[in-house]
Scaffold this active site. Structure first.
Site, short mmCIF file in Angstrom:
data_model
loop_
_atom_site.label_atom_id
_atom_site.label_comp_id
_atom_site.label_asym_id
_atom_site.label_seq_id
_atom_site.Cartn_x
_atom_site.Cartn_y
_atom_site.Cartn_z
N ASP A 178 1.03 -1.12 0.00
CA ASP A 178 0.06 -0.02 0.01
C ASP A 178 1.00 1.34 -0.06
O ASP A 178 2.04 1.18 0.41
CB ASP A 178 -1.03 0.01 1.20
CG ASP A 178 -0.04 0.08 2.57
OD1 ASP A 178 0.68 -0.81 2.52
OD2 ASP A 178 -0.47 0.75 3.15
N GLU A 245 0.25 -1.00 5.70
CA GLU A 245 1.40 -0.39 6.88
C GLU A 245 1.05 1.08 6.98
O GLU A 245 1.24 1.46 8.00
CB GLU A 245 2.72 -0.63 5.88
CG GLU A 245 3.82 -0.42 6.96
CD GLU A 245 4.27 0.80 7.08
OE1 GLU A 245 5.08 1.17 8.02
OE2 GLU A 245 4.07 1.85 6.46
ZN LIG Z 1 6.64 2.20 3.91
#
Ligand SMILES: [Zn+2]
Ligand SMILES: *[C@@H]1O[C@H](CO)[C@@H](O)[C@H](O)[C@H]1NC(C)=O
Ligand SMILES: *[C@@H]1O[C@H](CO)[C@@H](O)[C@H](O)[C@H]1NC(C)=O
Length: 584
Positions: A178, A245
């Site tokens: 992501d 994340e």
């Molecule tokens: Zn990163």
């Protein structure tokens, strides 16, 4: 990685300029002076017992600094005709062109993650991760044919390349799929559109190009190359790619780590490499600084509740006044002490600087030589080394200090009504050697005094509240300081291989030293799996060495150097081969 100040991560180091001529002269003078002192010390009559606390230069200090920062010889994998050709192939234009196409293609998949995402499978914004995994399958045919690919929680990707020797613990490479979102109002400010993956002859531009689709693609490229050269690992190689994340990692990394833990257990992995910090110039030396520790994290909310009423007959202090006074006290005296724990990677960095760097500040060196290993533990005394080191620039202090930032405040809704409830939230990053309890204790103490002064009841972290009270609560995302990765390169272990690999790829004149992350990565969920975690950006471009900190991470014009990217692939193939030959 989670957003850090542009100078955090490995930003730690300072004096990024090579020493000036004046500094060099000062240095010669300094060392000359030391020699003189040493000689006069040796020549002077010796007393049996010198009074304590009188600092005496000891000739072994330089050796001691070196012992605190051992630099292993470069480590090259054993000769192998096919595999060695592969290293040459990475340097060709053919590979470079293919690599540009692969990374650019990955940037073009708009895999943003948002703080308010709903459940996987329900919120349609997760669907784009199907496109990304589909893209990866097309771009890396050998990886997808030869490795076991498992999907965890729909979009978490775990690749297993099984080694022939079951007694060797697997080594794991991580990255996240992501990216942070691009705020629509900033799209116009980009030099190239944020999902163009445009290549301008040197850089690939776009959201995620340097955080961290570059690493994701480089890891897959390294494995694809090794497969094409008929490499057969003895040690199992794992790749795990989370997909949230940038908004906590709870759907991706947390579930992936549980899955991996189920299979390999506590300490079941030899080593982990994830995104992190990289190259930095300091004190006239070239450093590579993998993140070997992460600061802890906690957000604390403080609410003041006081009776409402009409503004025409107010008390001397409304709840806003009381809370403001409390905030002033919280911010007084820097908040938390500046202390350098022996385990803090920055302490190792200072030793490395003192051992090898021509421009290392004199005063720091002196303080460093007189430091006793437990001196920081004497909480009553200031830590003079840390205080001196903190002067280097505005960012170094927070490598050695718990930070606090009063970031959010709410309360007061009507101009003729007394505020009944006001709340402030304070963000904290916990210093190495401390725990989040330090913060809870200090705020409980300060809020208690304020409660006493204004005759309010204190509810500190007890889950209760009532009218006329001060209430402290901790938000859910509490994170203790990460266990510190061992980094003694004089013993066989992952750090020695790490440093040896880096010196093999980047040159023997570089110093590999532990670094500290002030932000967090997906590795926060992987602590039980290994003690050896390196948060590292191997993408060093000699022509743009600071690329890692001037590359638009989390803002407009994110970009990555292609030369740096190619260097990552080189480092990763060497790393995998070197770890395959390691015996631990
Ligand atoms: Zn990163
Ligand atoms: C690489 O790409 C450039 C630009 O498209 C092209 O001019 C060059 O011929 C390519 N080189 C190879 C070896 O494919
Ligand atoms: C303090 O508060 C209590 C209860 O809220 C009240 O009974 C008492 O009179 C107050 N004392 C002062 C000095 O205002």
């Amino acid at each position: 990685m989670e957003k850090q100040s542009p100078f955090s991560g490995s930003t730690l180091l300072v004096n990024a300029q090579p020493p000036t001529r004046r500094q060099s002269r000062a240095r010669r003078f300094f060392f000359g002076g030391l020699a003189l002192i040493t000689i006069s010390y040796l020549a002077a009559p010796h007393f049996d017992a010198l009074p304590e606390n009188i600092p005496v230069w000891q000739p072994d200090h330089q050796e001691r600094f070196k012992a605190g920062c051992v630099q292993p010889d470069p480590i090259f994998p054993s000769k192998d005709e096919d595999l060695d050709k592969l290293q040459d192939f990475i340097a060709t234009e053919t590979f470079r062109n293919a690599s540009i196409a692969r990374l650019s293609g990955a940037v073009q998949v708009k895999s943003e993650s948002f703080d308010d995402l709903g459940a996987v499978g329900e919120d349609p914004r997760w669907e784009v991760f199907y496109d990304l995994s589909h893209y990866l399958a097309g771009a890396f045919p050998l990886v997808h044919e030869k490795l076991l690919v498992e999907k965890v929680n729909s979009h978490g990707l775990l690749y297993t390349w099984k080694g022939s020797d079951e007694s060797l613990k697997p080594s794991l490479l991580m990255a996240h799929q992501d990216t942070v979102p691009v705020p629509p109002e900033t799209i116009g400010a980009w030099k190239y559109p944020p999902w163009s993956g445009a290549y301008d002859g040197k850089y690939i531009w776009g959201r995620g190009s340097s955080d961290c689709k570059n690493l994701l693609i480089a890891e897959l490229e390294a494995i694809e190359l090794l497969l094409s050269a008929n490499f057969h690992p003895k040690r199992t190689v794992l790749l795990s790619f989370g997909f949230d994340e940038e908004c906590s990692g709870k759907q991706g990394a947390q579930k992936l780590s549980a899955f991996i833990h189920e299979r390999y257990g506590d300490d079941g992995l030899a080593v982990i490499v994830d995104e992190g910090s990289g190259y930095q110039e300091a004190w006239g030396s070239r450093f590579f600084l993998p993140g070997t520790a992460e600061k802890g994290y906690t957000d604390i909310s403080i609410t003041v509740r006081m009776p409402g009423g009409h503004s025409s007959v107010p008390p001397a202090h409304t709840s806003i006044g009381v809370l403001s006074e409390l905030i002033t006290n919280i911010e007084a005296n820097q908040g938390y002490p500046t202390r350098l724990d022996d385990e803090n990677p920055y302490y190792s960095q200072l030793q490395c600087g003192a051992a090898y760097s021509p421009g290392f500040p004199k005063k720091l060196k002196k303080l460093l030589s007189h430091r006793k290993s437990s001196s920081h533990k004497c909480k009553a005394k200031p830590d003079y080394l840390a205080l001196e080191a903190a002067k280097q620039n505005q960012y170094t202090r927070y490598l050695m200090q718990t930070s606090q930032a009063v970031d959010v405040i709410t309360g007061g809704i009507k101009i003729n009504a007394l505020p009944e409830r006001v709340t402030v939230t304070v963000n904290h990053r916990i210093n190495i050697g401390e725990t989040t309890q330090v913060v809870r204790d200090r705020l409980t103490d300060l809020a208690g005094k304020m409660a006493h002064k204004y005759n309010l009841t204190l509810h500190a972290f007890d889950g209760k509240e009532e009218p006329s009270s001060i209430i402290l609560t901790e938000t859910k995302d509490v994170l203790e300081v990460a266990p510190v990765t061992p980094t003694d390169a004089s013993v066989d272990g992952p750090f020695k291989v790490f440093a040896g690999t880096t010196r093999a790829v980047q040159g023997e004149d570089v110093i590999v030293a532990p670094g500290i992350m002030t932000g967090n990565t997906d590795t926060r969920y992987y602590w039980a799996l290994t003690k050896h975690i390196f948060r590292f950006d191997p993408g060093y471009d000699p022509e743009d060495p600071t690329g890692g900190f001037d590359n638009g991470i989390h803002t407009v014009n994110e970009r990555v150097s292609v030369a740096g990217h190619i260097n990552s692939v080189k480092w990763l193939t060497t790393w995998v081969r070197n770890m395959d030959e390691a015996k631990f």
